[in-house]
Design a protein around this motif. Structure first.
Motif, PDB file in Angstrom:
ATOM      1  N   SER A   7      -9.445   7.789  13.021  1.00 43.48           N
ATOM      2  CA  SER A   7      -8.944   7.156  14.239  1.00 43.48           C
ATOM      3  C   SER A   7      -8.056   5.943  13.956  1.00 43.48           C
ATOM      4  O   SER A   7      -7.448   5.382  14.850  1.00 43.48           O
ATOM      5  CB  SER A   7     -10.118   6.723  15.120  1.00 43.48           C
ATOM      6  OG  SER A   7     -10.898   5.747  14.444  1.00 43.48           O
ATOM      7  N   THR A   8      -7.992   5.536  12.701  1.00 44.13           N
ATOM      8  CA  THR A   8      -7.221   4.348  12.336  1.00 44.13           C
ATOM      9  C   THR A   8      -5.780   4.739  12.025  1.00 44.13           C
ATOM     10  O   THR A   8      -5.542   5.708  11.316  1.00 44.13           O
ATOM     11  CB  THR A   8      -7.832   3.681  11.088  1.00 44.13           C
ATOM     12  OG1 THR A   8      -9.211   3.432  11.335  1.00 44.13           O
ATOM     13  CG2 THR A   8      -7.121   2.372  10.783  1.00 44.13           C
ATOM     14  N   PRO A   9      -4.803   4.001  12.541  1.00 44.18           N
ATOM     15  CA  PRO A   9      -3.396   4.315  12.225  1.00 44.18           C
ATOM     16  C   PRO A   9      -3.158   4.265  10.722  1.00 44.18           C
ATOM     17  O   PRO A   9      -3.674   3.379  10.032  1.00 44.18           O
ATOM     18  CB  PRO A   9      -2.621   3.203  12.950  1.00 44.18           C
ATOM     19  CG  PRO A   9      -3.559   2.695  13.999  1.00 44.18           C
ATOM     20  CD  PRO A   9      -4.939   2.852  13.446  1.00 44.18           C
ATOM     21  N   LEU A  10      -2.389   5.209  10.226  1.00 36.90           N
ATOM     22  CA  LEU A  10      -2.116   5.265   8.802  1.00 36.90           C
ATOM     23  C   LEU A  10      -1.230   4.091   8.380  1.00 36.90           C
ATOM     24  O   LEU A  10      -0.333   3.679   9.100  1.00 36.90           O
ATOM     25  CB  LEU A  10      -1.440   6.593   8.450  1.00 36.90           C
ATOM     26  CG  LEU A  10      -2.283   7.848   8.685  1.00 36.90           C
ATOM     27  CD1 LEU A  10      -1.480   9.082   8.311  1.00 36.90           C
ATOM     28  CD2 LEU A  10      -3.562   7.802   7.868  1.00 36.90           C
ATOM     29  N   ARG A  11      -1.496   3.571   7.193  1.00 29.27           N
ATOM     30  CA  ARG A  11      -0.704   2.457   6.681  1.00 29.27           C
ATOM     31  C   ARG A  11      -0.182   2.817   5.297  1.00 29.27           C
ATOM     32  O   ARG A  11      -0.256   2.043   4.367  1.00 29.27           O
ATOM     33  CB  ARG A  11      -1.555   1.188   6.611  1.00 29.27           C
ATOM     34  CG  ARG A  11      -2.043   0.682   7.965  1.00 29.27           C
ATOM     35  CD  ARG A  11      -2.533  -0.764   7.865  1.00 29.27           C
ATOM     36  NE  ARG A  11      -3.630  -0.892   6.928  1.00 29.27           N
ATOM     37  CZ  ARG A  11      -4.914  -0.802   7.271  1.00 29.27           C
ATOM     38  NH1 ARG A  11      -5.239  -0.572   8.532  1.00 29.27           N
ATOM     39  NH2 ARG A  11      -5.856  -0.941   6.363  1.00 29.27           N
ATOM     40  N   SER A  12       0.302   4.012   5.123  1.00 28.92           N
ATOM     41  CA  SER A  12       0.824   4.451   3.840  1.00 28.92           C
ATOM     42  C   SER A  12       2.081   5.264   4.041  1.00 28.92           C
ATOM     43  O   SER A  12       2.176   6.072   4.967  1.00 28.92           O
ATOM     44  CB  SER A  12      -0.221   5.308   3.111  1.00 28.92           C
ATOM     45  OG  SER A  12       0.327   5.846   1.932  1.00 28.92           O
ATOM     46  N   ALA A  13       3.068   5.029   3.165  1.00 34.48           N
ATOM     47  CA  ALA A  13       4.297   5.827   3.197  1.00 34.48           C
ATOM     48  C   ALA A  13       4.160   7.080   2.348  1.00 34.48           C
ATOM     49  O   ALA A  13       5.092   7.879   2.251  1.00 34.48           O
ATOM     50  CB  ALA A  13       5.469   4.986   2.701  1.00 34.48           C
ATOM     51  N   VAL A  14       2.979   7.261   1.722  1.00 30.22           N
ATOM     52  CA  VAL A  14       2.731   8.428   0.871  1.00 30.22           C
ATOM     53  C   VAL A  14       2.220   9.591   1.722  1.00 30.22           C
ATOM     54  O   VAL A  14       1.352   9.409   2.582  1.00 30.22           O
ATOM     55  CB  VAL A  14       1.687   8.092  -0.219  1.00 30.22           C
ATOM     56  CG1 VAL A  14       1.331   9.332  -1.034  1.00 30.22           C
ATOM     57  CG2 VAL A  14       2.204   6.983  -1.123  1.00 30.22           C
ATOM     58  N   LEU A  15       2.734  10.784   1.482  1.00 30.32           N
ATOM     59  CA  LEU A  15       2.146  11.976   2.095  1.00 30.32           C
ATOM     60  C   LEU A  15       0.953  12.370   1.228  1.00 30.32           C
ATOM     61  O   LEU A  15       1.097  13.047   0.210  1.00 30.32           O
ATOM     62  CB  LEU A  15       3.156  13.127   2.161  1.00 30.32           C
ATOM     63  CG  LEU A  15       2.613  14.429   2.769  1.00 30.32           C
ATOM     64  CD1 LEU A  15       2.191  14.229   4.222  1.00 30.32           C
ATOM     65  CD2 LEU A  15       3.642  15.547   2.661  1.00 30.32           C
ATOM     66  N   HIS A  16      -0.223  11.910   1.598  1.00 31.73           N
ATOM     67  CA  HIS A  16      -1.423  12.213   0.834  1.00 31.73           C
ATOM     68  C   HIS A  16      -1.858  13.653   1.079  1.00 31.73           C
ATOM     69  O   HIS A  16      -1.381  14.318   1.999  1.00 31.73           O
ATOM     70  CB  HIS A  16      -2.547  11.242   1.216  1.00 31.73           C
ATOM     71  CG  HIS A  16      -2.305   9.837   0.759  1.00 31.73           C
ATOM     72  ND1 HIS A  16      -2.418   9.460  -0.558  1.00 31.73           N
ATOM     73  CD2 HIS A  16      -1.921   8.715   1.443  1.00 31.73           C
ATOM     74  CE1 HIS A  16      -2.142   8.170  -0.675  1.00 31.73           C
ATOM     75  NE2 HIS A  16      -1.826   7.693   0.517  1.00 31.73           N
ATOM     76  N   ARG A  17      -2.768  14.135   0.260  1.00 36.09           N
ATOM     77  CA  ARG A  17      -3.237  15.521   0.382  1.00 36.09           C
ATOM     78  C   ARG A  17      -3.836  15.789   1.751  1.00 36.09           C
ATOM     79  O   ARG A  17      -3.736  16.899   2.268  1.00 36.09           O
ATOM     80  CB  ARG A  17      -4.267  15.825  -0.710  1.00 36.09           C
ATOM     81  CG  ARG A  17      -3.641  15.960  -2.088  1.00 36.09           C
ATOM     82  CD  ARG A  17      -4.669  16.295  -3.143  1.00 36.09           C
ATOM     83  NE  ARG A  17      -4.039  16.488  -4.449  1.00 36.09           N
ATOM     84  CZ  ARG A  17      -4.129  17.589  -5.167  1.00 36.09           C
ATOM     85  NH1 ARG A  17      -4.828  18.613  -4.721  1.00 36.09           N
ATOM     86  NH2 ARG A  17      -3.536  17.685  -6.333  1.00 36.09           N
ATOM     87  N   ASP A  18      -4.506  14.788   2.313  1.00 36.83           N
ATOM     88  CA  ASP A  18      -5.056  14.888   3.661  1.00 36.83           C
ATOM     89  C   ASP A  18      -4.382  13.809   4.493  1.00 36.83           C
ATOM     90  O   ASP A  18      -4.552  12.612   4.238  1.00 36.83           O
ATOM     91  CB  ASP A  18      -6.577  14.676   3.610  1.00 36.83           C
ATOM     92  CG  ASP A  18      -7.243  14.873   4.965  1.00 36.83           C
ATOM     93  OD1 ASP A  18      -6.551  14.735   6.000  1.00 36.83           O
ATOM     94  OD2 ASP A  18      -8.455  15.160   4.998  1.00 36.83           O
ATOM     95  N   THR A  19      -3.615  14.222   5.493  1.00 42.50           N
ATOM     96  CA  THR A  19      -2.835  13.248   6.264  1.00 42.50           C
ATOM     97  C   THR A  19      -3.713  12.349   7.131  1.00 42.50           C
ATOM     98  O   THR A  19      -3.227  11.347   7.664  1.00 42.50           O
ATOM     99  CB  THR A  19      -1.819  13.963   7.177  1.00 42.50           C
ATOM    100  OG1 THR A  19      -2.523  14.825   8.090  1.00 42.50           O
ATOM    101  CG2 THR A  19      -0.836  14.784   6.355  1.00 42.50           C
ATOM    102  N   HIS A  20      -5.010  12.692   7.277  1.00 43.29           N
ATOM    103  CA  HIS A  20      -5.900  11.893   8.116  1.00 43.29           C
ATOM    104  C   HIS A  20      -6.567  10.754   7.348  1.00 43.29           C
ATOM    105  O   HIS A  20      -7.240   9.919   7.948  1.00 43.29           O
ATOM    106  CB  HIS A  20      -6.985  12.777   8.736  1.00 43.29           C
ATOM    107  CG  HIS A  20      -6.440  13.839   9.639  1.00 43.29           C
ATOM    108  ND1 HIS A  20      -6.536  15.184   9.360  1.00 43.29           N
ATOM    109  CD2 HIS A  20      -5.760  13.745  10.807  1.00 43.29           C
ATOM    110  CE1 HIS A  20      -5.954  15.879  10.323  1.00 43.29           C
ATOM    111  NE2 HIS A  20      -5.475  15.029  11.212  1.00 43.29           N
ATOM    112  N   PHE A  21      -6.439  10.751   6.028  1.00 47.24           N
ATOM    113  CA  PHE A  21      -7.159   9.761   5.231  1.00 47.24           C
ATOM    114  C   PHE A  21      -6.264   9.171   4.145  1.00 47.24           C
ATOM    115  O   PHE A  21      -5.434   9.856   3.568  1.00 47.24           O
ATOM    116  CB  PHE A  21      -8.391  10.383   4.567  1.00 47.24           C
ATOM    117  CG  PHE A  21      -9.421  10.884   5.550  1.00 47.24           C
ATOM    118  CD1 PHE A  21     -10.297  10.004   6.173  1.00 47.24           C
ATOM    119  CD2 PHE A  21      -9.504  12.233   5.842  1.00 47.24           C
ATOM    120  CE1 PHE A  21     -11.237  10.463   7.082  1.00 47.24           C
ATOM    121  CE2 PHE A  21     -10.449  12.700   6.756  1.00 47.24           C
ATOM    122  CZ  PHE A  21     -11.313  11.809   7.375  1.00 47.24           C
TER     123      PHE A  21
END
Length: 457
Positions: A7-21
């Motif tokens: 539920s927390t807005p993402l703060r990363s410019a990286v496309l991580h393996r799981d976009t939710h975390f």
């Protein structure tokens, strides 16, 4: 497992393996441990994906990389070679007793498989009497050979292939794996099982047309797709014999299981089944730099040499000096510190401890592997071998639970063990430097993680 919940807005410019975390950040590492930003001391019991064979922070390897940086960090292989690439190639060729005579260096396992497939095809075009109809490959179900389209196409892992099926070439067919836990019939001997699988491969050659097949490709010990499943004795000699009968090449994918992981530098040494092309990766450079490659049998090299003299394939970072320096240093450490002996000794101890503490577990169906490469397969019913429902996400739950600070170990989980969709396993692949005490921790914590996960189910 993560810094943020979904539920927390993402703060990363990286496309991580799981976009939710956003995963926790690693800020250091030494030996078998990785240090995280939150202060967790994490026991890397899988070496990532069976990569970190020397563990982390090896000063000798780091120094070799620094020395190479001081010399030259990059030059294009179309123009120049480097001493470090030549030395690495000679070391690896010598490690096969000269049975494989050339090394082609790239950056990832998927790239190595792509190169192997293209080389197999080109070999038949370079023969004095070319065989252009050889355009097909035979692989196994389930299997995993990489994530790029060519490598994914020869792989037989349903879940990994599914989104991209329309993009994959239709020139690969698949036969059964050598998977004794589920494939061997009651009362069937190893020899009978091997004969049945050899007959299946032979029939597949006949079905697609023997003159159309470039190669058969398989992992000596199946990694991510099946969870460290070794073949029964005699299987690979029988498969190679079928290939030889029809003039096809025999490719062994040792990206995960090779370079010492199973107790010998090359997994094929244990039965002396020499491949025509061998892919290597992961343990080659131990994660100190991106590096992989293919080792090539001399008769293929001679065919190219007498033909066009060129492999019609190349990449920008092919033979990268920094990667080669890392790989060369890692291989020297393995040899100088007799780490293959430790792999065999600690592997035997790991097996003993796993069987002692989990052999009677109600949801552990099978424990299998070689060296420091072990898989645990889970079942809902040990008698019927029925897997857990896919909705359970069992292997993911286990992997996520193990990452929590109170456990702080890696359990490399994968679904689809039974048929590419159903079934779950985890892999343990600690570094070659692992100690008895660390193995005790790994097994003890694994048992605690499993108890907690299954309690929740």
């Amino acid at each position: 497992m993560s810094d943020l919940d979904s539920s927390t807005p993402l703060r990363s410019a990286v496309l991580h393996r799981d976009t939710h975390f956003i995963p926790k950040k690693a800020i250091g590492g030494k030996g078998s441990y990785i240090f995280l930003e939150d202060g967790t001391k994490f026991l890397d019991s899988t070496g990532g994906a069976a990569v970190s064979c020397l563990g982390h922070g090896h000063e000798g390897v780091q120094q070799a990389i620094k020395d190479q940086l001081d010399q030259i960090s990059y030059c294009h292989s179309a123009f120049f070679g480097t001493n470090v690439t030549e030395e690495l190639a000679q070391l690896l060729v010598d490690s096969t007793g000269g049975k494989l005579s050339k090394l082609f260096v790239v950056s990832s396992g998927s790239e190595a498989v792509e190169a192997a497939l293209k080389l197999a095809r080109q070999y038949f075009l370079e023969l004095p009497a070319p065989q252009p109809d050889r355009t097909r490959f035979i692989a196994r179900l389930p299997s995993y050979h990489g994530t790029t389209l060519g490598a994914l196409g020869v792989g037989g892992h349903v879940m990994r292939r599914q989104p991209f099926e329309p993009l994959l070439a239709k020139n690969t067919s698949h036969v059964s794996p050598c998977y004794a836990y589920r494939g061997k019939k009651d009362g069937e001997s190893d020899a009978e099982y091997v004969a049945r699988l050899a007959a299946e491969l032979d029939a597949e050659f006949q079905r697609v047309g023997p003159e159309t097949v470039c190669a058969f490709i398989a992992e000596p010990v199946v990694g991510a797709a099946l969870g460290c499943v070794p073949a029964v004795p005699g299987y690979f000699p029988a498969m190679k014999a079928v290939c030889k009968k029809y003039g096809a090449l025999f490719i062994l994918d040792e990206i995960m299981s090779g370079m010492g992981r199973c107790g010998t530098l090359h997994a094929w040494e244990q039965e002396d089944v020499v491949p025509d092309i061998q892919t290597i990766g992961k343990g080659l450079g131990g994660g100190y730099a991106p590096v992989s490659g293919i080792l090539i049998n001399d008769f293929i090299v001679e065919t190219l040499d007498k033909g066009t003299g060129m492999f019609r394939h190349g990449q920008t970072y092919q033979g990268h000096p920094i990667s080669c320096a890392a790989a060369l240093a890692v291989q020297k450490v393995i040899k100088e510190e007799s780490l293959l002996e430790n792999v065999r000794n600690m592997g035997a101890y790991l097996e003993q401890q796993l069987r002692q503490h989990l052999g009677d577990h109600p949801y552990v169906g099978d424990i299998r592997g070689k060296g420091l490469f072990w898989g645990i397969e889970f079942v809902k019913d040990k008698t019927t071998k029925e897997p857990f429902d896919t909705k359970t996400r069992l292997s993911s739950l286990i992997q996520e639970k193990a990452l929590q600070p109170e456990y702080a170990i890696s359990l490399y989980g994968n679904p689809g063990t039974m048929d590419g969709v159903r079934g779950d396993h985890v892999i343990l692949a600690p570094p070659y430097i692992v100690s008895k005490e660390e193995i005790d921790i790994i097994v003890d914590v694994t048992v605690k993680v499993l108890d907690e996960v299954f309690k929740g189910l």
